[in-house]
Motif scaffolding. Structure first.
Motif, short mmCIF file in Angstrom:
data_model
loop_
_atom_site.label_atom_id
_atom_site.label_comp_id
_atom_site.label_asym_id
_atom_site.label_seq_id
_atom_site.Cartn_x
_atom_site.Cartn_y
_atom_site.Cartn_z
N HIS A 158 60.70 34.44 -11.37
CA HIS A 158 59.86 34.53 -10.16
C HIS A 158 59.06 35.83 -10.15
O HIS A 158 59.29 36.73 -10.95
N ASP B 182 58.07 38.80 -7.27
CA ASP B 182 58.54 39.21 -5.94
C ASP B 182 57.48 38.97 -4.86
O ASP B 182 57.80 38.72 -3.70
N HIS C 109 59.88 37.84 -13.59
CA HIS C 109 61.18 38.32 -14.08
C HIS C 109 62.29 37.37 -13.64
O HIS C 109 62.09 36.53 -12.77
FE FE2 Z 1 62.93 39.68 -7.97
#
Ligand code: FE2
Length: 277
Positions: free
Chosen positions: A150, A152, A237
């Motif tokens: 994903h 952030d 990440h």
């Molecule tokens: Fe994250």
């Protein structure tokens, strides 16, 4: 990239920066001890219905959706046996604690608002940094599940994008115990999805850009306790499954720019606006 490049330049170049020994081993121990105390005071049976109910969608959604300005405990999937008893010790049943430890718990508040973190926020270019979210992630031995790939900014979107993740290793992180994996340079491909509130009291992913991510191999960030990993809000990440017998505790803190627009359909909403340092 020149050695003299600023942290911000390094972050914009690769999408992440690793700072070893950013926090002391004493800090790591202090936060681990505090998390242990919070778990001691937590009664897992008070949330049993959240994690076992067959109507889980609604109950779990509410428990999660209202957690933006609270301290809530999220249990591992399948923590309860069909009998209603925890399958293992409660200290080993918690997946994470979130999402306002930095506001509501004195130990995490003091740590998160330490002068060196405020200084780092201004080095990263924030004019009016706000602490929007914190999580204590346990990544339990043998059962600690993976966190899907994903960005952030999918979860903490602002216009313009401003979120940066600060990921503090409180224990050594390796490929065996579920360290972070990142896609170097992948932040340059822009935001792919947003996680927004839906009409049913939950949230859903909506596509922002269907373009592909670059074909770059993921790199494991194997770092010792005390390391700070700074993650660009657009860097793809994930973290792996913990297959080892050691836990892999981490504390994460997310910053956003106070002058940026924070949409009302972001999943995380608070009664009070997020505070700065
Ligand atoms: Fe994250």
């Amino acid at each position: 990239m020149a050695e003299t490049a600023s942290i911000r330049e390094k972050l914009d170049d690769k999408g992440f920066v690793i700072l070893r020994d950013f926090i002391s081993q004493d800090d790591c121990a202090r936060l681990r001890k505090r998390a242990e105390e919070l778990i001691d005071d937590f009664d897992p049976y008070s949330v049993r219905s959240v994690f076992t109910s067959s109507r889980t969608r609604g109950t779990q959604d509410r428990y999660f959706m209202e957690s933006g300005d609270k301290i809530r405990f999220f249990l591992e999937q399948g923590a309860f046996a069909p009998s209603g008893e925890l399958k293992q010790d409660k200290a080993l049943s918690v997946n994470k604690i979130g999402h306002a430890l930095h506001d509501l718990d004195p130990v995490f508040d003091e740590f998160s608002r330490a002068p060196k973190i405020a200084e780092l926020a201004s080095e990263l270019g924030y004019q009016d940094p706000r602490l929007i979210q914190s999580m204590y992630v346990f990544k339990q031995p043998r059962i600690g599940g993976e966190v899907n790939f994903h960005q952030d900014a999918t979860f903490l979107y602002t216009d313009p994008v401003s979120v940066i993740g600060l990921w503090f290793a409180l224990e050594d992180a390796s490929a065996e115990n579920g360290c972070l994996w990142v896609m170097p340079g992948g932040h340059k491909a822009g935001l792919k999805t947003r996680f927004v509130r839906d009409d049913d009291g939950g949230a859903e992913f909506v596509t922002v850009d269907e373009g592909p991510l670059p074909e770059v191999l993921l790199t494991p960030l194997q770092v010792p306790a005390g390391t700070l990993v700074i993650l660009h809000g657009l860097l793809p990440h994930q973290s792996g499954i913990n297959m080892s017998s050691r836990s892999r505790h981490a504390y994460t803190l997310h910053l956003i720019e106070g002058t940026a627009d924070y949409p009302a359909d972001n999943w995380l909403q608070r009664e009070e606006p997020p505070r700065g340092f």
